[in-house]
Structure formats: structure tokens, C-alpha cells
Design a protein around this motif. Structure first.
Motif, PDB file in Angstrom:
ATOM      1  N   HIS A   1       0.817  -1.205   0.000  1.00 28.58           N
ATOM      2  CA  HIS A   1       0.000   0.000   0.000  1.00 28.58           C
ATOM      3  C   HIS A   1       0.856   1.263   0.000  1.00 28.58           C
ATOM      4  O   HIS A   1       0.510   2.249  -0.649  1.00 28.58           O
ATOM      5  N   ALA A   2       1.972   1.241   0.689  1.00 35.17           N
ATOM      6  CA  ALA A   2       2.825   2.426   0.774  1.00 35.17           C
ATOM      7  C   ALA A   2       3.356   2.818  -0.601  1.00 35.17           C
ATOM      8  O   ALA A   2       3.387   4.012  -0.940  1.00 35.17           O
TER       9      ALA A   2
ATOM     10  N   GLU B   1       0.519   4.327  -2.674  1.00 35.22           N
ATOM     11  CA  GLU B   1       0.242   5.694  -2.221  1.00 35.22           C
ATOM     12  C   GLU B   1       1.331   6.660  -2.673  1.00 35.22           C
ATOM     13  O   GLU B   1       1.038   7.780  -3.084  1.00 35.22           O
TER      14      GLU B   1
ATOM     15  N   SER C   1       0.846   7.366  -6.303  1.00 31.20           N
ATOM     16  CA  SER C   1      -0.312   8.247  -6.465  1.00 31.20           C
ATOM     17  C   SER C   1       0.069   9.701  -6.199  1.00 31.20           C
ATOM     18  O   SER C   1      -0.288  10.597  -6.971  1.00 31.20           O
ATOM     19  N   CYS C   2       0.808   9.934  -5.137  1.00 29.86           N
ATOM     20  CA  CYS C   2       1.234  11.300  -4.804  1.00 29.86           C
ATOM     21  C   CYS C   2       2.192  11.851  -5.850  1.00 29.86           C
ATOM     22  O   CYS C   2       2.086  13.016  -6.244  1.00 29.86           O
TER      23      CYS C   2
ATOM     24  N   GLU D   1      -2.538  13.784   2.146  1.00 28.72           N
ATOM     25  CA  GLU D   1      -2.884  12.439   1.675  1.00 28.72           C
ATOM     26  C   GLU D   1      -1.723  11.472   1.927  1.00 28.72           C
ATOM     27  O   GLU D   1      -1.920  10.366   2.432  1.00 28.72           O
ATOM     28  N   TYR D   2      -0.532  11.894   1.593  1.00 26.59           N
ATOM     29  CA  TYR D   2       0.633  11.031   1.788  1.00 26.59           C
ATOM     30  C   TYR D   2       0.890  10.791   3.272  1.00 26.59           C
ATOM     31  O   TYR D   2       1.146   9.667   3.700  1.00 26.59           O
TER      32      TYR D   2
ATOM     33  N   SER E   1      -1.526   8.320   4.645  1.00 28.88           N
ATOM     34  CA  SER E   1      -1.226   6.949   4.234  1.00 28.88           C
ATOM     35  C   SER E   1      -0.055   6.384   5.032  1.00 28.88           C
ATOM     36  O   SER E   1      -0.036   5.201   5.350  1.00 28.88           O
ATOM     37  N   ARG E   2       0.912   7.220   5.356  1.00 31.60           N
ATOM     38  CA  ARG E   2       2.064   6.777   6.150  1.00 31.60           C
ATOM     39  C   ARG E   2       1.647   6.451   7.587  1.00 31.60           C
ATOM     40  O   ARG E   2       2.202   5.557   8.206  1.00 31.60           O
TER      41      ARG E   2
ATOM     42  N   LYS F   1      -1.043   5.118   8.514  1.00 34.87           N
ATOM     43  CA  LYS F   1      -1.758   3.839   8.548  1.00 34.87           C
ATOM     44  C   LYS F   1      -0.826   2.642   8.625  1.00 34.87           C
ATOM     45  O   LYS F   1      -1.251   1.553   8.936  1.00 34.87           O
ATOM     46  N   GLU F   2       0.441   2.855   8.300  1.00 33.70           N
ATOM     47  CA  GLU F   2       1.396   1.726   8.265  1.00 33.70           C
ATOM     48  C   GLU F   2       1.693   1.193   9.640  1.00 33.70           C
ATOM     49  O   GLU F   2       1.729   1.789  10.627  1.00 33.70           O
TER      50      GLU F   2
END
Length: 104
Positions: A53-54, A57, A60-61, A96-97, A100-101, A103-104
Motif C-alpha cells: 500500500h505504501a 500511495e 499516487s502522490c 494524503e501522503y 497513508s504513512r 496507517k502503516e
């Protein structure tokens, strides 16, 4: 910043500019022109197939930043976003980034 190239790089001659270089690669071949310090697996590589996922993400960024960079460098200044709009977009990408970080 994302390609590691300067607008005056020797690569850019005969009408090829940094903007055209990036625009020609966007979006399908963007990994081919990214600065080599960005190590992003390609679709089908182990890093993306196992649900990393990282990396998804991050890509995406990067894609959003490339798109913003392209819009900021259009030939006609009136077609470029305003600096407050650029700031807002970069801030949203950063949030957003960062989310996402976390969530890790």
C-alpha cells in the motif's frame, strides 16, 4: 524535482523541453523519467503485487505532483494555476501522503 533534470539539461534540444519530456511520459511511462532515487516497483513487480500500500500511495502522490507540475508549466501563463491554488494542491497531496504513512 521529480525527474532530477534541469530545464537546461543537455537532453533538452531541438524543441524538446522539460515540460514536453514529462508530458510525453505522463501518465503511462512516468516511471521511466523519474529521478532514479525514486524506487517504485512496476505493476507486476513483487512490491506492488503483494499489496504494498505504501508504494501505491507514493506513486499516487508522485502522479499528482507531476500533473500539478505540468499545469504549472503550460506555455500560456493565463492557463497556469495561481500560487494559492498550487499551495492548496501541494498541501492536499502532503496530507494524503502523511495519512497513508500513518496507517502503516
Amino acid at each position: 524535482m521529480l525527474t532530477g533534470k534541469c530545464p537546461t539539461d543537455v537532453l533538452f534540444k531541438n524543441g524538446l523541453t522539460l515540460q514536453k519530456f514529462v508530458g510525453n511520459a505522463f501518465p503511462k511511462k512516468i516511471r521511466d523519467i523519474l529521478d532514479p532515487t525514486f524506487i517504485i516497483p512496476r505493476s507486476g513487480d513483487e512490491g506492488l503485487d503483494h499489496g504494498n500500500h505504501a508504494m501505491v500511495e507514493l506513486l499516487s502522490c508522485i502522479m499528482q505532483l507531476v500533473q500539478l507540475g505540468l499545469s504549472c508549466s503550460t506555455e500560456t501563463p493565463k492557463d497556469r494555476p495561481t500560487m494559492p491554488d498550487v499551495y492548496s494542491e501541494v498541501s492536499a497531496i502532503k496530507r494524503e501522503y502523511s495519512a497513508s504513512r500513518a496507517k502503516e
